[in-house]
Design an enzyme around this catalytic site. Structure first.
Site, PDB file in Angstrom:
ATOM      1  N   ARG A 168       1.040  10.040   5.484  1.00 28.43           N
ATOM      2  CA  ARG A 168       1.248   8.716   6.088  1.00 28.43           C
ATOM      3  C   ARG A 168       2.569   8.102   5.630  1.00 28.43           C
ATOM      4  NH1 ARG A 168      -3.797   8.290   8.012  1.00 28.43           N
ATOM      5  NH2 ARG A 168      -5.620   8.498   6.674  1.00 28.43           N
TER       6      ARG A 168
ATOM      7  N   ARG B 291     -10.505  10.781   1.742  1.00 29.73           N
ATOM      8  CA  ARG B 291     -10.383  11.566   2.984  1.00 29.73           C
ATOM      9  C   ARG B 291     -11.675  12.334   3.227  1.00 29.73           C
ATOM     10  NH1 ARG B 291      -4.404  11.742   3.277  1.00 29.73           N
ATOM     11  NH2 ARG B 291      -4.092   9.496   3.096  1.00 29.73           N
TER      12      ARG B 291
ATOM     13  N   GLU C 209       7.015  -6.551   1.027  1.00 30.89           N
ATOM     14  CA  GLU C 209       5.852  -6.427   1.913  1.00 30.89           C
ATOM     15  C   GLU C 209       4.864  -7.571   1.663  1.00 30.89           C
ATOM     16  OE1 GLU C 209       4.907  -4.587   4.362  1.00 30.89           O
ATOM     17  OE2 GLU C 209       6.093  -2.752   4.362  1.00 30.89           O
TER      18      GLU C 209
ATOM     19  N   LYS D  90      -2.354  -1.592  -3.783  1.00 29.77           N
ATOM     20  CA  LYS D  90      -3.177  -0.385  -3.728  1.00 29.77           C
ATOM     21  C   LYS D  90      -2.323   0.863  -3.747  1.00 29.77           C
ATOM     22  CE  LYS D  90      -6.229   1.818  -0.425  1.00 29.77           C
ATOM     23  NZ  LYS D  90      -6.778   1.735   0.895  1.00 29.77           N
TER      24      LYS D  90
ATOM     25  N   TYR E 119     -15.376   1.353  -6.908  1.00 27.91           N
ATOM     26  CA  TYR E 119     -16.632   2.048  -6.610  1.00 27.91           C
ATOM     27  C   TYR E 119     -17.637   1.875  -7.747  1.00 27.91           C
ATOM     28  CZ  TYR E 119     -13.759   3.877  -2.877  1.00 27.91           C
ATOM     29  OH  TYR E 119     -12.939   3.957  -1.776  1.00 27.91           O
TER      30      TYR E 119
ATOM     31  N   LYS F 108       0.853  -1.189   0.000  1.00 29.39           N
ATOM     32  CA  LYS F 108       0.000   0.000   0.000  1.00 29.39           C
ATOM     33  C   LYS F 108       0.883   1.230   0.000  1.00 29.39           C
ATOM     34  CE  LYS F 108      -3.637   2.437   2.459  1.00 29.39           C
ATOM     35  NZ  LYS F 108      -4.671   2.389   3.499  1.00 29.39           N
TER      36      LYS F 108
ATOM     37  N   SER G  25     -10.206   5.886  -4.603  1.00 29.23           N
ATOM     38  CA  SER G  25     -11.110   7.026  -4.780  1.00 29.23           C
ATOM     39  C   SER G  25     -10.633   8.029  -5.832  1.00 29.23           C
ATOM     40  CB  SER G  25     -11.308   7.728  -3.439  1.00 29.23           C
ATOM     41  OG  SER G  25     -10.065   8.152  -2.893  1.00 29.23           O
TER      42      SER G  25
HETATM   43  C1  PBG Z   1      -7.285   3.336   5.469  1.00 28.30           C
HETATM   44  C2  PBG Z   1      -7.712   3.341   4.038  1.00 28.30           C
HETATM   45  C3  PBG Z   1      -7.576   4.355   3.098  1.00 28.30           C
HETATM   46  C4  PBG Z   1      -8.166   3.896   1.926  1.00 28.30           C
HETATM   47  C5  PBG Z   1      -8.649   2.625   2.181  1.00 28.30           C
HETATM   48  N1  PBG Z   1      -8.335   2.282   3.489  1.00 28.30           N
HETATM   49  C6  PBG Z   1      -7.044   5.732   3.257  1.00 28.30           C
HETATM   50  C7  PBG Z   1      -5.597   5.952   3.410  1.00 28.30           C
HETATM   51  O1  PBG Z   1      -4.794   5.032   3.506  1.00 28.30           O
HETATM   52  O2  PBG Z   1      -5.232   7.126   3.483  1.00 28.30           O
HETATM   53  C8  PBG Z   1      -8.260   4.659   0.652  1.00 28.30           C
HETATM   54  C9  PBG Z   1      -9.246   4.114  -0.335  1.00 28.30           C
HETATM   55  C10 PBG Z   1      -9.560   5.036  -1.445  1.00 28.30           C
HETATM   56  O3  PBG Z   1      -8.910   6.078  -1.647  1.00 28.30           O
HETATM   57  O4  PBG Z   1     -10.506   4.725  -2.187  1.00 28.30           O
HETATM   58  N2  PBG Z   1      -8.380   3.125   6.342  1.00 28.30           N
END
Ligand code: PBG
Length: 324
Positions: A217, A206, A233, A248, A313, A196, A274
């Protein structure tokens, strides 16, 4: 010279193209992410994700029923609590919004699809980080693992069949597996967000979860520059007992997806996040691209690169053939 070998023969008609297609989008390999918000009376639209809403516990039922009717592989639930604190207490209580939503979704879904839950603290902490902080304000890996263990047991007891470990703490898969097994929850499976990346493409998410995060992060999510690290990982998570691995975001990380899919001995999925959704929706809304073709092409590319399933989505729309 006329060519003897003519690859175009297999592209001559729609029927021929369909027959020789190497990649197909099937509803069973699509997973719909679903947001559930505490304390709202009506579903609330998300501005940066047109067509996606924050559900109430009640409207969640219809969303899950639609997903099941369309033959989707599963739903991935995210909870948005009305109050937050430093340790994300709402994540572990049985009355926390995500755990309540899980019960509702499982009751609605029956055996029709796999109810999955995001296992991460960021939606529940008042600072918005995926873990708890130490005295200096840094994300404390090992203290976070203790929270994840409790969260895993709470989610499994609420009925989640697949826990989506998205926090990127070291050792999180082993810690959660041990906690589940100690509680007798040996059938609850783990989906490890193995590779990730710290991505700008999470932007709209967000807003979707009303994130409180200031900063980024980058001390726990991976640097987009690194490919080998993604494999590392993934191998670690598989060795720790992950049942499924995830890469991801998807579109900017197809090489990592390809690497992991080629080596893993467990299913490998990808999350079309997203920002990937928002980009296509925004361009289409401006008339700059053909929306339906762009959606299908983007998901086809992710499957072609090696994903066994895709969180998107557009899952429902793709499964019902609305985007075709
Ligand atoms: C963490 C999480 C995130 C997403 C899924 N799980 C946010 C992040 O890591 O900042 C993002 C998913 C998306 O952008 O569609 N709970």
């Amino acid at each position: 010279m006329n060519p003897v070998i003519r690859p175009r023969r297999l592209r001559t008609t729609a029927a021929m193209r369909r027959l020789v297609a190497e990649t197909r989008i099937h509803p069973a390999q699509l997973i719909l992410p679903v947001f559930v918000r505490e304390g709202i009376a009506e579903p609330a639209p998300i501005g940066s994700m047109p067509g996606v809403v924050q559900h109430t516990l009640d409207s969640l039922k219809g969303a899950v029923a639609d997903a099941a009717a369309a033959g989707l592989g599963g739903v991935m639930l995210f909870g948005i609590p009305s109050t937050r604190d430093a340790v994300g207490s709402g994540a572990t209580g049985a009355d926390g919004i995500l755990n309540r939503a899980t019960e509702v979704a499982v009751a609605e879904a029956g055996d029709a699809l796999v109810v999955q839950t995001d296992l991460c603290l960021d939606e529940f902490t008042d600072h918005g980080h995926c873990g708890v902080l130490d005295a200096r304000g840094r994300v404390d890996n090992d203290a976070t693992l203790e929270r994840y263990r409790d969260m895993a047991v709470a989610q499994a007891q609420a009925g989640s069949q697949l826990l989506g470990l998205s926090g990127m703490m070291d050792g999180q898969v082993a810690a959660v597996r041990e906690a589940l097994d100690a509680a007798g929850l040996t059938d609850t499976a783990i989906l490890a967000y193995a590779a990730k990346y710290a991505s700008a493409f999470y932007g709209p998410f967000r807003e979707a979860v009303d994130s409180q995060l200031v900063g980024d992060r980058r001390t726990y999510q991976q640097d987009p520059a690194n490919r080998i690290e993604g494999l590392r990982e993934a191998a670690l998570d598989e060795a720790e007992g992950a049942d499924v691995l995830m890469v991801k975001p998807a579109m900017s990380y197809l090489d990592v997806l390809d690497d992991v899919a080629a080596t893993a001995q467990v299913p490998v999925w990808a999350y079309q996040v997203s920002g990937e959704y928002a980009m296509i929706e925004a361009a289409a809304a401006n008339g700059w691209i053909d929306r339906d073709r762009a959606i299908r092409e983007s998901v086809t590319g992710i499957l072609r690169a090696g994903a066994g399933a895709v969180l998107t989505y557009w899952a429902l729309e793709l499964a019902t053939g609305a985007a075709s």
